[in-house]
Design a protein around this motif. Structure first.
Motif, mmCIF file in Angstrom:
data_model
loop_
_atom_site.group_PDB
_atom_site.id
_atom_site.type_symbol
_atom_site.label_atom_id
_atom_site.label_comp_id
_atom_site.label_asym_id
_atom_site.label_seq_id
_atom_site.Cartn_x
_atom_site.Cartn_y
_atom_site.Cartn_z
ATOM 1 N N LEU A 112 -67.476 -43.846 -41.066
ATOM 2 C CA LEU A 112 -66.438 -43.905 -39.848
ATOM 3 C C LEU A 112 -64.949 -43.536 -40.018
ATOM 4 C CD1 LEU A 112 -67.800 -47.720 -39.540
ATOM 5 C CD2 LEU A 112 -68.542 -45.409 -38.423
ATOM 6 N N PRO A 113 -65.060 -43.994 -38.146
ATOM 7 C CA PRO A 113 -63.294 -43.179 -38.359
ATOM 8 C C PRO A 113 -61.969 -43.577 -38.806
ATOM 9 C CG PRO A 113 -64.199 -44.318 -35.759
ATOM 10 C CD PRO A 113 -65.103 -43.788 -36.642
ATOM 11 N N TYR A 114 -62.249 -45.100 -39.129
ATOM 12 C CA TYR A 114 -61.709 -45.732 -39.953
ATOM 13 C C TYR A 114 -62.087 -47.482 -40.346
ATOM 14 C CZ TYR A 114 -61.975 -48.554 -35.326
ATOM 15 O OH TYR A 114 -61.944 -49.114 -34.168
ATOM 16 N N ARG A 115 -61.693 -47.600 -41.653
ATOM 17 C CA ARG A 115 -61.689 -48.558 -42.093
ATOM 18 C C ARG A 115 -61.557 -49.722 -41.636
ATOM 19 N NH1 ARG A 115 -62.345 -46.753 -47.670
ATOM 20 N NH2 ARG A 115 -61.657 -44.915 -48.189
ATOM 21 N N ALA A 116 -62.482 -50.710 -41.477
ATOM 22 C CA ALA A 116 -62.723 -52.267 -40.840
ATOM 23 C C ALA A 116 -63.533 -53.059 -40.682
ATOM 24 C CB ALA A 116 -61.560 -51.769 -38.807
ATOM 25 N N MET A 117 -63.617 -53.897 -39.995
ATOM 26 C CA MET A 117 -65.029 -54.790 -39.434
ATOM 27 C C MET A 117 -64.795 -54.835 -38.074
ATOM 28 S SD MET A 117 -64.930 -59.167 -40.834
ATOM 29 C CE MET A 117 -64.964 -59.370 -42.225
ATOM 30 N N ALA A 118 -65.197 -53.979 -37.954
ATOM 31 C CA ALA A 118 -65.660 -53.871 -36.371
ATOM 32 C C ALA A 118 -66.748 -53.571 -35.800
ATOM 33 C CB ALA A 118 -64.629 -52.135 -35.709
ATOM 34 N N SER A 119 -66.934 -53.174 -34.857
ATOM 35 C CA SER A 119 -68.045 -52.492 -33.220
ATOM 36 C C SER A 119 -68.698 -51.336 -32.757
ATOM 37 C CB SER A 119 -68.084 -53.503 -32.356
ATOM 38 O OG SER A 119 -67.810 -55.857 -32.933
ATOM 39 N N PHE A 120 -69.777 -51.669 -33.075
ATOM 40 C CA PHE A 120 -70.540 -50.503 -32.845
ATOM 41 C C PHE A 120 -71.190 -50.973 -31.020
ATOM 42 C CE2 PHE A 120 -72.222 -49.461 -37.244
ATOM 43 C CZ PHE A 120 -71.459 -47.769 -37.465
ATOM 44 N N ALA A 121 -71.055 -49.677 -30.464
ATOM 45 C CA ALA A 121 -72.336 -49.914 -28.920
ATOM 46 C C ALA A 121 -72.846 -48.880 -28.573
ATOM 47 C CB ALA A 121 -70.312 -50.057 -27.727
ATOM 48 N N GLY B 136 -75.376 -44.210 -23.810
ATOM 49 C CA GLY B 136 -76.572 -42.661 -22.956
ATOM 50 C C GLY B 136 -76.591 -42.132 -24.143
ATOM 51 N N ASP B 137 -75.808 -40.706 -24.562
ATOM 52 C CA ASP B 137 -75.289 -39.774 -25.567
ATOM 53 C C ASP B 137 -74.567 -40.413 -27.201
ATOM 54 O OD1 ASP B 137 -77.488 -37.897 -24.722
ATOM 55 O OD2 ASP B 137 -76.308 -37.199 -23.705
ATOM 56 N N HIS B 138 -73.404 -41.464 -26.461
ATOM 57 C CA HIS B 138 -72.291 -41.445 -27.185
ATOM 58 C C HIS B 138 -72.547 -43.024 -28.379
ATOM 59 C CE1 HIS B 138 -71.080 -38.407 -24.818
ATOM 60 N NE2 HIS B 138 -70.251 -38.085 -26.462
ATOM 61 N N LEU B 139 -72.149 -43.167 -29.508
ATOM 62 C CA LEU B 139 -72.060 -43.833 -29.776
ATOM 63 C C LEU B 139 -70.255 -44.888 -30.283
ATOM 64 C CD1 LEU B 139 -73.115 -46.685 -31.839
ATOM 65 C CD2 LEU B 139 -72.814 -44.373 -34.049
ATOM 66 N N PHE B 140 -70.134 -45.542 -29.810
ATOM 67 C CA PHE B 140 -68.900 -46.610 -29.953
ATOM 68 C C PHE B 140 -68.912 -46.896 -31.357
ATOM 69 C CE2 PHE B 140 -69.137 -45.022 -25.994
ATOM 70 C CZ PHE B 140 -68.044 -45.123 -25.023
ATOM 71 N N TRP B 141 -67.382 -46.687 -32.115
ATOM 72 C CA TRP B 141 -66.957 -48.009 -32.367
ATOM 73 C C TRP B 141 -65.228 -48.574 -32.770
ATOM 74 C CZ3 TRP B 141 -67.914 -50.301 -36.994
ATOM 75 C CH2 TRP B 141 -67.478 -50.678 -37.878
ATOM 76 N N LEU B 142 -65.281 -49.485 -32.185
ATOM 77 C CA LEU B 142 -64.191 -50.122 -32.068
ATOM 78 C C LEU B 142 -63.475 -51.248 -32.196
ATOM 79 C CD1 LEU B 142 -64.970 -51.640 -28.251
ATOM 80 C CD2 LEU B 142 -67.250 -50.451 -29.572
ATOM 81 N N GLY B 143 -62.462 -51.300 -31.712
ATOM 82 C CA GLY B 143 -61.440 -52.365 -32.099
ATOM 83 C C GLY B 143 -61.255 -52.778 -33.624
ATOM 84 N N GLY B 144 -61.314 -54.565 -34.475
ATOM 85 C CA GLY B 144 -62.055 -54.756 -35.364
ATOM 86 C C GLY B 144 -60.930 -55.435 -36.015
ATOM 87 N N GLU B 145 -61.008 -56.381 -37.313
ATOM 88 C CA GLU B 145 -60.157 -56.264 -38.321
ATOM 89 C C GLU B 145 -60.439 -55.422 -39.312
ATOM 90 O OE1 GLU B 145 -59.556 -60.279 -41.108
ATOM 91 O OE2 GLU B 145 -61.159 -60.108 -39.862
ATOM 92 N N ASP B 146 -58.871 -54.470 -39.120
ATOM 93 C CA ASP B 146 -58.449 -53.316 -40.139
ATOM 94 C C ASP B 146 -57.496 -54.028 -41.086
ATOM 95 O OD1 ASP B 146 -56.241 -53.343 -38.431
ATOM 96 O OD2 ASP B 146 -56.420 -51.649 -38.297
ATOM 97 N N GLU B 147 -57.092 -55.078 -41.513
ATOM 98 C CA GLU B 147 -56.171 -55.521 -42.277
ATOM 99 C C GLU B 147 -55.831 -57.285 -42.250
ATOM 100 O OE1 GLU B 147 -52.020 -54.496 -43.082
ATOM 101 O OE2 GLU B 147 -53.136 -52.477 -41.905
ATOM 102 N N LYS B 148 -56.245 -58.012 -43.109
ATOM 103 C CA LYS B 148 -56.062 -59.484 -42.608
ATOM 104 C C LYS B 148 -54.826 -59.351 -42.309
ATOM 105 C CE LYS B 148 -58.640 -60.702 -47.391
ATOM 106 N NZ LYS B 148 -57.820 -61.547 -47.979
ATOM 107 N N LYS B 149 -55.094 -60.515 -40.952
ATOM 108 C CA LYS B 149 -53.892 -61.155 -39.994
ATOM 109 C C LYS B 149 -53.353 -59.760 -39.369
ATOM 110 C CE LYS B 149 -52.726 -64.855 -42.194
ATOM 111 N NZ LYS B 149 -50.953 -65.905 -42.792
ATOM 112 N N HIS B 150 -54.849 -58.456 -38.997
ATOM 113 C CA HIS B 150 -54.367 -57.710 -38.070
ATOM 114 C C HIS B 150 -55.761 -57.283 -37.457
ATOM 115 C CE1 HIS B 150 -53.594 -53.405 -36.943
ATOM 116 N NE2 HIS B 150 -51.566 -54.450 -37.242
#
Length: 326
Positions: free
Chosen positions: A279-288, A291-305
């Motif tokens: 995945l493009p960055y380390r995090a507790m994030a979300s998939f969506a 159509g043809d695309h999968l998204f990896w977006l937002g999330g907690e990438d550091e504690k309290k961040h």
């Protein structure tokens, strides 16, 4: 062999062994956010509620953010009836459902639905409040797995599982989750099975990440143990890519290792995990998926961040790359 034919063969070999797809950075979320509900309906990607941190204070959000998949632009499409984070959610093609969650002080007992126009309404009141659970939908029935009664008190975790008929509102209790009282399981569905991967238990005042995986057979009405995920992690993201394969990735491994960007394709036919492009960055994030695309977006990438990053990839190419000759 002619020079032109030799070059053609060499070019084909190069193409067939080159990366099938790359993660592409797209317009970020309107602000850092994690713990939100998200999904794609028609040509719009929705992000509902969530949390962020400012000045060492956690804020619970009530916004409905919408990204046009045609223009790539984000806008505020409305507000939820109350702040909502860490709700269990799942969607059909037409509707995004989310249940429970917390506003920071209380745990909700409402099942909401969002339509493609960004309109939210309460669908039903549920018997017990829940947060940090997982959900999946099969044939207009929403399956809820585990969770807690209180976002701030993990001693109230439960192993309860329920099936909620989205047409009639009828609620049916299912066999309890065999992994025990869990928080943050990664839940999704394929066919007539509801899958639950990893998560965490709470014992002796400590959160303990788990690697276990299970599938609930709707036809048989029972849980089956699957091959363990490659490592213990909580906050893993999961999404079905087609009728056979799931994508699993991200999450929080441990205080020593922190967040991860490792990803795997789960082959439900052979019960095995295939390494996938990171995945493009380390995090507790979300998939969506849209159509043809999968998204990896937002999330907690550091504690309290929280992060506002958003990436997409051609999911069929990602799947092909991971399953080729395996």
């Amino acid at each position: 062999m002619s020079t032109s034919k030799t070059l053609a063969i060499a070019l084909f070999a190069l193409i067939s062994t080159s990366p099938a797809a790359e993660w592409q950075s797209v317009a970020p979320l309107p602000g850092p956010n994690g713990g939100f509900v998200c999904g794609a309906l028609n040509d719009t990607l929705f992000v509902l509620g969530g949390t962020n941190w400012r000045n060492d204070t956690k804020h619970w959000l009530d916004g409905i953010q919408a990204r046009s998949l045609k223009t790539g632009e984000w806008k505020l499409a409305g507000k939820l009836p109350a702040p909502v984070a860490y709700a269990a959610s799942a969607q059909t093609k037409e509707t995004l459902y989310f249940m429970g969650g917390s506003d920071g002080s209380r745990t909700h007992q409402t099942l909401w639905e969002l339509n493609a126009r960004g309109q939210v309404k309460a669908r039903a009141q549920i018997a017990s409040a829940t947060v940090y659970g997982g959900a999946a939908i099969v044939n207009q029935v929403l399956y809820l797995v585990c969770g807690s009664k209180d976002a701030a008190d993990l001693s109230q975790l439960a192993d309860a599982c329920q099936a909620i008929d989205l047409k009639s509102g009828a609620v049916k209790s299912l066999p309890p989750f065999p992994g025990g009282k869990f928080t943050l399981p990664a839940v999704t569905a394929l066919g007539d099975r509801v899958f639950a991967f990893t998560g965490a238990t709470f014992a002796g005042g400590q959160v303990q990440n788990q690697s276990g995986a299970w599938a609930f057979s709707i036809r048989k009405g029972q849980w089956q143990r699957l091959r363990d995920y490659p490592f213990a992690v909580r906050g893993l993201a999961a999404i079905a890519l087609n009728e056979r394969y799931l994508l699993l990735g991200g999450g929080y491994k441990s205080d020593a290792e922190g967040f991860t960007n490792e990803a795997f394709i789960y082959d439900s036919t052979n019960d095995r995990y295939l390494p996938a492009r990171a995945l493009p960055y380390r995090a507790m994030a979300s998939f969506a998926l849209s159509g043809d695309h999968l998204f990896w977006l937002g999330g907690e990438d550091e504690k309290k961040h929280r992060t506002d990053r958003c990436y997409r990839i051609a999911w069929k190419a990602l799947l092909s790359e991971a399953t080729r000759e395996k």
